[in-house]
Scaffold this motif. Structure first.
Motif, mmCIF file in Angstrom:
data_model
loop_
_atom_site.group_PDB
_atom_site.id
_atom_site.type_symbol
_atom_site.label_atom_id
_atom_site.label_comp_id
_atom_site.label_asym_id
_atom_site.label_seq_id
_atom_site.Cartn_x
_atom_site.Cartn_y
_atom_site.Cartn_z
ATOM 1 N N ASP A 126 129.517 55.400 -60.623
ATOM 2 C CA ASP A 126 128.844 55.092 -59.360
ATOM 3 C C ASP A 126 129.049 56.239 -58.379
ATOM 4 O O ASP A 126 130.125 56.400 -57.803
ATOM 5 C CB ASP A 126 129.404 53.781 -58.787
ATOM 6 C CG ASP A 126 128.731 53.402 -57.474
ATOM 7 O OD1 ASP A 126 127.863 54.171 -57.000
ATOM 8 O OD2 ASP A 126 129.072 52.346 -56.923
ATOM 9 N N GLY A 146 119.892 55.996 -49.797
ATOM 10 C CA GLY A 146 120.487 54.753 -49.319
ATOM 11 C C GLY A 146 120.187 54.522 -47.851
ATOM 12 O O GLY A 146 119.450 55.293 -47.229
ATOM 13 N N PRO A 198 115.835 54.229 -54.828
ATOM 14 C CA PRO A 198 117.007 53.769 -54.062
ATOM 15 C C PRO A 198 118.353 54.129 -54.694
ATOM 16 O O PRO A 198 118.493 54.145 -55.921
ATOM 17 C CB PRO A 198 116.824 52.249 -54.005
ATOM 18 C CG PRO A 198 115.789 51.892 -55.002
ATOM 19 C CD PRO A 198 115.013 53.124 -55.334
ATOM 20 N N LYS A 200 121.839 52.959 -55.602
ATOM 21 C CA LYS A 200 122.359 51.622 -55.899
ATOM 22 C C LYS A 200 123.842 51.714 -56.232
ATOM 23 O O LYS A 200 124.281 52.716 -56.788
ATOM 24 C CB LYS A 200 121.614 51.026 -57.088
ATOM 25 C CG LYS A 200 120.155 50.738 -56.770
ATOM 26 C CD LYS A 200 119.490 50.028 -57.920
ATOM 27 C CE LYS A 200 118.046 49.696 -57.552
ATOM 28 N NZ LYS A 200 117.286 49.246 -58.717
ATOM 29 N N SER A 201 124.578 50.635 -55.946
ATOM 30 C CA SER A 201 126.012 50.688 -56.257
ATOM 31 C C SER A 201 126.271 50.086 -57.630
ATOM 32 O O SER A 201 125.435 49.361 -58.182
ATOM 33 C CB SER A 201 126.812 49.965 -55.184
ATOM 34 O OG SER A 201 126.408 48.643 -55.105
#
Ligand code: SAH
Length: 204
Positions: A126, A146, A198, A200-201
């Motif tokens: 991540d 983000g 996007p 994303k986590s």
């Protein structure tokens, strides 16, 4: 493709040379290879896209400022198909590139094998957490946008370093945001509107 980038105002010699040498068609599906040298983003699987060449060049040029020497250690968030990572490796001393989707991490590894870029390290994880082991970075670049710039990236940026990331700004649109970390603090500059997938986590 590179002539068009020059016509659009791209001037940095090392970035132009890198864009000339990394063959973009090697990073997309063979059915899309005929579009590889157009200034457009293209699908690379798992709902993700390879960024537009003009945006790749613009962001890397921003990282280089007007300096001609190589960037030091660079962190890229969002390896995707590995195209931008290959361009970065040619203008940097060392590149760490993180991808959260295993399928793309592996695809990038396969795409990049033939290039034998010994200064490029592909990491699965991540990227919102950055990669503390490689910090501090002379430059950080994100290929996914983000709502905010993660604090970890700012912490992992060296003093004198620069970060470029697509980010939602106060107007509610996604723009390129540049962060310069100086001895006196962080300077944030908002530039033109962009369209990135996007940020994303977590991993997938
Ligand atoms: N530079 C890439 C562009 C890939 S698109 C190329 O040249 O192909 C952006 C990528 O960011 C996607 O692959 C997406 O999975 C990845 N991504 C999104 N959020 C992430 C995160 N938190 N950490 C790492 N990668 C992320």
């Amino acid at each position: 493709m590179v002539r068009k980038l020059e016509a659009q105002g791209l001037r940095h010699e090392a970035v132009l040379a890198a864009m000339r040498s990394v063959e973009r068609h090697r990073f997309v599906d063979s059915a899309l290879a005929n579009q590889a040298y157009e200034d457009t983003s293209l699908p690379i699987g798992l709902g993700q896209t390879i960024s537009k060449p003009s945006v790749v060049a613009r962001m890397i040029e921003l990282l280089c400022h007007d300096r001609s020497e190589k960037l030091g250690r660079v962190l890229e968030i969002g390896t995707g198909c590995g195209y931008q990572a290959a361009v970065l490796s040619s203008v940097s001393i060392e590149v760490y590139s993180m991808e959260r989707l295993r399928g793309l991490h592996e695809r990038a590894r396969a795409n990049l094998r033939a290039f034998r870029l010994s200064n490029l390290h592909l990491l699965m994880g991540d990227g919102m957490l950055g990669y503390a082991k490689g910090a501090p970075y002379a430059a950080i670049i994100a290929a996914a946008g983000g709502n905010d710039i993660p604090q970890a990236w700012i912490e992992q940026l060296a003093v004198g370093g620069r970060l470029v990331a697509p980010t939602v700004t106060s107007a509610g649109k996604q723009n390129l945001v540049v962060i310069d970390k100086t001895a006196r603090g962080v300077v944030r500059t908002e530039l033109e509107a962009v369209h990135f997938v996007p940020l994303k986590s977590g991993i997938g």
